[in-house]
Design an enzyme around this catalytic site. Structure first.
Site, PDB file in Angstrom:
ATOM      1  N   ASN A  72       0.836  -1.192   0.000  1.00  0.00           N
ATOM      2  CA  ASN A  72       0.000   0.000   0.000  1.00  0.00           C
ATOM      3  C   ASN A  72       0.874   1.246   0.000  1.00  0.00           C
ATOM      4  O   ASN A  72       1.957   1.270   0.592  1.00  0.00           O
ATOM      5  CB  ASN A  72      -0.969  -0.008   1.189  1.00  0.00           C
ATOM      6  CG  ASN A  72      -0.411   0.719   2.397  1.00  0.00           C
ATOM      7  OD1 ASN A  72      -0.471   1.947   2.469  1.00  0.00           O
ATOM      8  ND2 ASN A  72       0.143  -0.025   3.339  1.00  0.00           N
ATOM      9  N   CYS A 133       6.795   8.414   8.707  1.00  0.00           N
ATOM     10  CA  CYS A 133       6.386   9.476   7.781  1.00  0.00           C
ATOM     11  C   CYS A 133       7.639  10.160   7.244  1.00  0.00           C
ATOM     12  O   CYS A 133       8.601  10.336   7.982  1.00  0.00           O
ATOM     13  CB  CYS A 133       5.560  10.546   8.494  1.00  0.00           C
ATOM     14  SG  CYS A 133       4.181   9.947   9.455  1.00  0.00           S
ATOM     15  N   LYS A 168       6.082   3.916  17.152  1.00  0.00           N
ATOM     16  CA  LYS A 168       5.931   2.836  16.171  1.00  0.00           C
ATOM     17  C   LYS A 168       7.162   2.801  15.278  1.00  0.00           C
ATOM     18  O   LYS A 168       7.429   3.746  14.542  1.00  0.00           O
ATOM     19  CB  LYS A 168       4.662   3.042  15.330  1.00  0.00           C
ATOM     20  CG  LYS A 168       4.366   1.863  14.400  1.00  0.00           C
ATOM     21  CD  LYS A 168       2.996   2.006  13.771  1.00  0.00           C
ATOM     22  CE  LYS A 168       2.643   0.755  12.983  1.00  0.00           C
ATOM     23  NZ  LYS A 168       1.274   0.811  12.434  1.00  0.00           N
TER      24      LYS A 168
END
Length: 305
Positions: A72, A133, A168
């Site tokens: 994804n 990110c 994370k």
């Protein structure tokens, strides 16, 4: 379920009724799956990433099926913190389950803004910080792939956070133990791993990339052995709790992560294949405990030699 059986786990002072939660980005904010899953039966709902402003995400196509999983490149599309607080938090408050909000951003300031906005929300038990990110100020290197950048962002978030902070971690690193230690030293209350592994698919007939972004994050059963290994390494490198994820599709898979040292687990890609997966995993853990006469699920954590 046997009378004596205790499935509760505690992460950084927050008690969950069982160790099963949802992996961010695979369960919306709970509303999308609530007609399939009784959210009251989950240890926690981990929301899709929330940014300080709405993000449109990446161009399509941005999902591709691959052997043993999926790729994804959604690009963390989300409606932003305003909509989240107005729509999603009131919905989640109806349920007797812990709420963990995944936070994303492009700069440290972006993250801090969301963390501060969530600070007054009593319904939010913990924050999960998505450091995979792209860090715009550092030339698109993800915060999670550089120990110094990870240390800096963890410290800044801890300075502003009212709730316990889960960092994370990205698996796209040379040494996961080093990253785990860096996050712990900077004040992280818990870790979650693994995020997706960078992959690529090419359509040989069209001679084009399957994803508009060219690369995407791979998730699904094929990555489970890598995830188990990284969770084991991280859990043995730090004293803070570790939440394990990556290819979990059954109770047996979840137990494997617990034995490797995870204190809780998250179910991700399997939600797309089987919308009942999270509850089935929780039930599978209970069956395992019954089969092997395990009274406390915490007795399984790190119980391999």
């Amino acid at each position: 379920m046997g009378q004596k059986m205790n499935t509760q786990v505690t992460l950084a002072g927050v008690t969950l009724k069982n160790p099963v939660m949802t992996a961010s980005g695979t369960f919306g904010s709970g509303m999308e799956y609530s007609e399939f899953v009784d959210l009251n039966r989950l240890g926690a709902v981990v929301t899709k990433g929330v940014a300080n402003v709405p993000w449109p995400g990446n161009p399509t196509p941005r999902v591709a099926e691959v052997y043993g999983g999926m790729l994804n490149a959604i690009g963390l599309q989300n409606p932003g913190i305003d909509v989240f607080l107005e729509r999603d938090i009131p919905f989640l408050k109806q349920f007797d389950t812990r709420v963990i909000v995944n936070v994303c951003g492009k700069t440290v300031e972006d993250y801090v803004e969301v963390v501060e906005r969530l600070g007054e929300e009593r319904a939010v038990s913990m924050l999960e910080i998505n450091v995979s990110c792209p860090n715009v100020k550092e030339g698109a290197i993800a915060f999670g792939q550089n120990a110094q950048a990870l240390t800096h962002i963890t410290r800044e978030i801890k300075r502003h956070a009212k709730q316990p902070v889960i960092m994370k971690l990205s698996p796209n690193v040379t040494d996961i133990a080093e990253m785990a230690k860096a996050a712990e030293a900077a004040g992280a209350d818990a870790l979650s791993l693994i995020n997706t592994i960078t992959g690529m698919k090419i359509d040989i007939h069209k001679r084009k990339f399957a994803l508009a972004n060219r690369t995407g994050g791979m998730s699904g059963p094929a990555i489970k052995p890598i995830a188990v290994r990284m969770v084991y390494q991280a859990a043995h490198a730090v004293k803070i709790p570790v939440i394990g994820m990556g290819g979990i599709s059954s109770g047996e898979d979840a137990v494997e992560f617990l034995l490797a040292g995870a204190s809780a687990v998250s179910v991700g890609a399997m939600n797309f294949v089987n919308p009942y997966a999270t509850v089935e995993v929780a039930e599978g853990i209970e069956r395992y405990m019954e089969q092997y006469h395990v009274e406390n699920v915490t007795d399984l954590i790190g119980a391999v030699d």
